[in-house]
Design an enzyme around this catalytic site. Structure first.
Site, PDB file in Angstrom:
ATOM      1  N   LYS A 115     -10.249   0.188 -71.594  1.00  0.00           N
ATOM      2  CA  LYS A 115      -8.952   0.292 -72.284  1.00  0.00           C
ATOM      3  C   LYS A 115      -9.096  -0.028 -73.763  1.00  0.00           C
ATOM      4  O   LYS A 115      -8.362   0.515 -74.596  1.00  0.00           O
ATOM      5  CB  LYS A 115      -7.914  -0.636 -71.626  1.00  0.00           C
ATOM      6  CG  LYS A 115      -7.753  -0.441 -70.111  1.00  0.00           C
ATOM      7  CD  LYS A 115      -7.525   0.997 -69.700  1.00  0.00           C
ATOM      8  CE  LYS A 115      -7.993   1.255 -68.271  1.00  0.00           C
ATOM      9  NZ  LYS A 115      -8.175   2.660 -67.927  1.00  0.00           N
ATOM     10  N   GLU A 199      -1.240  -7.369 -75.925  1.00  0.00           N
ATOM     11  CA  GLU A 199      -0.188  -6.433 -76.355  1.00  0.00           C
ATOM     12  C   GLU A 199       1.147  -7.152 -76.320  1.00  0.00           C
ATOM     13  O   GLU A 199       1.376  -8.004 -75.464  1.00  0.00           O
ATOM     14  CB  GLU A 199      -0.106  -5.216 -75.413  1.00  0.00           C
ATOM     15  CG  GLU A 199      -1.125  -4.146 -75.712  1.00  0.00           C
ATOM     16  CD  GLU A 199      -1.002  -2.937 -74.806  1.00  0.00           C
ATOM     17  OE1 GLU A 199      -0.049  -2.867 -73.992  1.00  0.00           O
ATOM     18  OE2 GLU A 199      -1.874  -2.063 -74.908  1.00  0.00           O
ATOM     19  N   HIS A 234       3.065  -1.252 -58.741  1.00  0.00           N
ATOM     20  CA  HIS A 234       2.236  -0.238 -59.396  1.00  0.00           C
ATOM     21  C   HIS A 234       1.907   0.934 -58.492  1.00  0.00           C
ATOM     22  O   HIS A 234       0.995   1.704 -58.759  1.00  0.00           O
ATOM     23  CB  HIS A 234       0.959  -0.857 -59.983  1.00  0.00           C
ATOM     24  CG  HIS A 234       1.266  -1.976 -60.938  1.00  0.00           C
ATOM     25  ND1 HIS A 234       1.847  -1.752 -62.166  1.00  0.00           N
ATOM     26  CD2 HIS A 234       1.124  -3.318 -60.835  1.00  0.00           C
ATOM     27  CE1 HIS A 234       2.030  -2.915 -62.773  1.00  0.00           C
ATOM     28  NE2 HIS A 234       1.612  -3.874 -61.989  1.00  0.00           N
ATOM     29  N   ARG A 291      -8.420  12.208 -64.132  1.00  0.00           N
ATOM     30  CA  ARG A 291      -8.519  12.873 -62.829  1.00  0.00           C
ATOM     31  C   ARG A 291      -7.268  13.712 -62.606  1.00  0.00           C
ATOM     32  O   ARG A 291      -6.305  13.622 -63.372  1.00  0.00           O
ATOM     33  CB  ARG A 291      -8.589  11.814 -61.716  1.00  0.00           C
ATOM     34  CG  ARG A 291      -7.333  10.941 -61.731  1.00  0.00           C
ATOM     35  CD  ARG A 291      -7.162  10.055 -60.530  1.00  0.00           C
ATOM     36  NE  ARG A 291      -5.847   9.442 -60.529  1.00  0.00           N
ATOM     37  CZ  ARG A 291      -5.504   8.344 -61.183  1.00  0.00           C
ATOM     38  NH1 ARG A 291      -6.409   7.696 -61.918  1.00  0.00           N
ATOM     39  NH2 ARG A 291      -4.265   7.880 -61.124  1.00  0.00           N
TER      40      ARG A 291
HETATM   41  C1  MV4 Z   1       2.732  -2.799 -70.192  1.00  0.00           C
HETATM   42  C2  MV4 Z   1       4.040  -3.197 -69.844  1.00  0.00           C
HETATM   43  C3  MV4 Z   1       4.813  -3.769 -70.819  1.00  0.00           C
HETATM   44  N1  MV4 Z   1       4.312  -3.957 -72.053  1.00  0.00           N
HETATM   45  N2  MV4 Z   1       2.287  -2.997 -71.446  1.00  0.00           N
HETATM   46  C4  MV4 Z   1       1.339  -1.471 -65.847  1.00  0.00           C
HETATM   47  C5  MV4 Z   1       0.361  -0.404 -65.489  1.00  0.00           C
HETATM   48  C6  MV4 Z   1      -0.545  -0.308 -66.628  1.00  0.00           C
HETATM   49  N3  MV4 Z   1      -0.914   1.061 -66.843  1.00  0.00           N
HETATM   50  C7  MV4 Z   1       0.212  -0.866 -67.774  1.00  0.00           C
HETATM   51  N4  MV4 Z   1       1.388  -1.482 -67.242  1.00  0.00           N
HETATM   52  C8  MV4 Z   1       2.314  -2.044 -68.058  1.00  0.00           C
HETATM   53  N5  MV4 Z   1       1.914  -2.250 -69.329  1.00  0.00           N
HETATM   54  C9  MV4 Z   1       3.075  -3.568 -72.352  1.00  0.00           C
HETATM   55  N6  MV4 Z   1       2.606  -3.772 -73.578  1.00  0.00           N
HETATM   56  C10 MV4 Z   1       4.474  -2.985 -68.551  1.00  0.00           C
HETATM   57  C11 MV4 Z   1       3.608  -2.406 -67.643  1.00  0.00           C
HETATM   58  C12 MV4 Z   1       4.155  -2.244 -66.349  1.00  0.00           C
HETATM   59  C13 MV4 Z   1       4.375  -0.979 -65.821  1.00  0.00           C
HETATM   60  C14 MV4 Z   1       4.032   0.178 -66.506  1.00  0.00           C
HETATM   61  C15 MV4 Z   1       4.255   1.413 -65.973  1.00  0.00           C
HETATM   62  C16 MV4 Z   1       4.839   1.513 -64.711  1.00  0.00           C
HETATM   63  C17 MV4 Z   1       5.179   0.410 -64.024  1.00  0.00           C
HETATM   64  C18 MV4 Z   1       4.957  -0.859 -64.550  1.00  0.00           C
HETATM   65  C19 MV4 Z   1       5.309  -1.979 -63.830  1.00  0.00           C
HETATM   66  C20 MV4 Z   1       5.074  -3.214 -64.349  1.00  0.00           C
HETATM   67  C21 MV4 Z   1       4.492  -3.341 -65.609  1.00  0.00           C
END
Ligand code: MV4
Length: 495
Positions: A115, A199, A234, A291
């Site tokens: 990442k 972040e 997730h 993918r």
């Molecule tokens: C985040 C976020 C809030 N702020 N980053 C979860 C999956 C991963 N790809 C990144 N995720 C998140 N990153 C920042 N800076 C909240 C999430 C997150 C989330 C993101 C997409 C779909 C569902 C989620 C559920 C919880 C947290």
């Protein structure tokens, strides 16, 4: 390319082989001992058992799978999703063996798998990102300094993580040292890499991703977005295209940002760039999935493009068969993941036998499934048994179609997410498009679902068969009068 080995199982193995068949390409299935009787094994032109049920002893055995490809004369391997699909070493091993990997290069997979490397690459292309760091944190002092600058709450994320793995929210400076220590030690044990970064925490964002495709000649297209905010732990449950919140301008900007991320790692094949979208429609790059994804079907429904066909086309070294100008959004598509889980019981996996299984049919309904009636759902793999995908001219039409299809879907023997899906799309927040990634947390209570108990269902089933036999008895008499009974036992037996 004349013969493809599909290094996967279930619905996605079926999905890939269907397109291969349409293209006149032969197929080889590999399967575990637990999957011997699955439809995908029979559907393939050839099938080879590669080991016991446990994934580590079957679907994750890259070298064994390559050996089977050579023995059967396959000249390409499609990894599907999960298993070896985002394993850079596997992509390289396939290519080194003189075979075609239907997916991106090891270089792209590796770069987007980190990442931190992904953010560094995207930053050079001015892709919007959440305020934070693009370098591994050196120590707690540095973390405190950065967190103080961007303001709490912050997230600590593992560079080798993704999909929500290895994330920790930190609400204030007092929590930082402890959370950082834990994040690093978790990352080390889970991924063998303790690099973490910071972040700014975006509360209750939407999760919107862009589907893209690239060829090996540097051409790219984006195939619009998928709204994936309805998820739990997730795990996505409902996906749709297009998103009800984007404007044409933001869609275009996000599409171009996604293509920039792909360019930054010389990407080719099908890929997805994930973004967070806040309530003001600011969007931020999260990560790239290298993918074909589970939810690719909703993109196929609104674009008319067969993504697997195009994956095969670019893997052969051909140019993309369409350009950005050729693409437009046609109507609306929804997908419900039909999982062997009990929404009444915390969505815990429910294994057992598919005593009854009849998927819905009719206009605008697509079911990508991998099991059939009478089969056991093995405990060894993902609990998703099917994807129910619908297409309508409008979002409302698609919602109504999904509800109709759920009503027709007839499953007995295991609990599924079908009734949850019907509830979810009928809620006010979903109907109005005013929802985010906290939808289930905020709005769902198990008691909202039909509270049919097992015994009530048995009574209903008995009643159903009683009505059926009654109808049959009456048929001859009714037929002579020309009056047909419309009574149906369907509803009574559904779950
Ligand atoms: C985040 C976020 C809030 N702020 N980053 C979860 C999956 C991963 N790809 C990144 N995720 C998140 N990153 C920042 N800076 C909240 C999430 C997150 C989330 C993101 C997409 C779909 C569902 C989620 C559920 C919880 C947290």
């Amino acid at each position: 390319m004349q013969k493809i080995l599909v290094a996967n199982r279930g619905e996605i193995a079926m999905r890939v082989m269907r397109t291969a068949k349409e293209m006149g390409i032969k197929t080889v299935a590999v399967f575990s001992e637990a999957d011997r009787n699955m439809p995908f094994v029979r559907y393939a032109d050839e099938a080879v058992c590669i080991g016991p049920a446990l994934s580590a002893q079957s679907y994750l055995r890259g070298e064994k799978i390559i050996e089977v490809a050579k023995q059967t004369g396959a000249d390409a391997i499609h990894p599907g999703y999960g298993f070896l699909s985002e394993n850079a070493g596997f992509s390289k091993a396939v290519t080194d063996a003189g075979l075609i990997f239907i997916g991106p290069s090891a270089y792209s997979i590796e770069m987007m798998g980190s990442k931190i490397a992904a953010k560094q690459a995207a930053k050079k292309f001015n892709v919007p990102m959440v305020p934070g760091t693009e370098d591994p944190l050196k120590d707690v002092a540095e973390a405190k300094e950065i967190a103080g600058r961007i303001g709490y709450p912050i997230l600590i994320k593992a560079s080798a993580g993704g999909g929500g793995k290895g994330m920790r929210v930190v609400n204030n400076e007092a929590e930082l040292e402890e959370q950082m220590r834990m994040a690093k030690s978790e990352a080390l044990s889970a991924f063998g890499d303790d690099a973490v970064f910071i972040e700014k925490y975006v509360g209750a964002p939407r999760h919107i991703e862009i589907q893209l495709m690239g060829d090996q000649h540097g051409n790219y297209v984006y195939l619009f977005e998928r709204e994936c905010s309805i998820q739990r732990r997730h795990q996505k449950l409902i996906e749709e295209a297009p998103s009800s919140c984007l404007t044409p301008d933001i869609r275009k900007a996000m599409g171009e940002s996604a293509v920039a991320v792909a360019r930054s790692c010389n990407y080719y094949g099908a890929g997805t760039v994930e973004f967070l979208v806040d309530e003001n429609l600011n969007y931020y790059f999260l990560e790239m999935n290298t993918r074909l994804q589970v939810e690719h079907c909703v993109t196929e429904m609104i674009s008319g493009i067969d993504l697997v066909r195009e994956q095969i086309n670019v893997a052969r070294g051909n140019k993309l068969s369409f350009s950005q100008e050729d693409l437009k959004i046609n109507g609306h598509s929804l997908e419900l993941r039909v999982c062997a889980e009990d929404p009444m019981n915390n969505f815990l996996p429910d294994t057992g036998k598919l005593d009854m299984y009849q998927p819905p049919k009719g206009p605008g309904v697509r079911v990508d499934d991998g099991y059939e009636q009478g089969q056991d759902i093995p405990i060894f793999y993902d609990p998703m048994i099917a994807k129910l995908v619908v297409h309508g001219n409008t979002r409302d039409e698609a919602i109504n179609k999904l509800c109709r299809a759920i009503d027709e879907y007839y499953i007995q023997g295991i609990s599924t997410t079908l009734n949850f899906g019907k509830w979810a799309v009928q809620t006010e927040p979903f109907r109005s498009g005013n929802f985010d990634t906290k939808f289930i947390e905020k709005h769902f209570k198990p008691e909202y679902l039909n509270t049919d108990s097992e015994s009530a269902e048995e009574v209903a089933a008995l009643l159903g068969s009683y009505i059926w036999s009654k109808e049959k008895q009456q048929k001859s008499a009714i037929n002579s009068t020309g009056i047909a009974s419309q009574t149906s036992n369907w509803k009574l037996k559904r779950r």
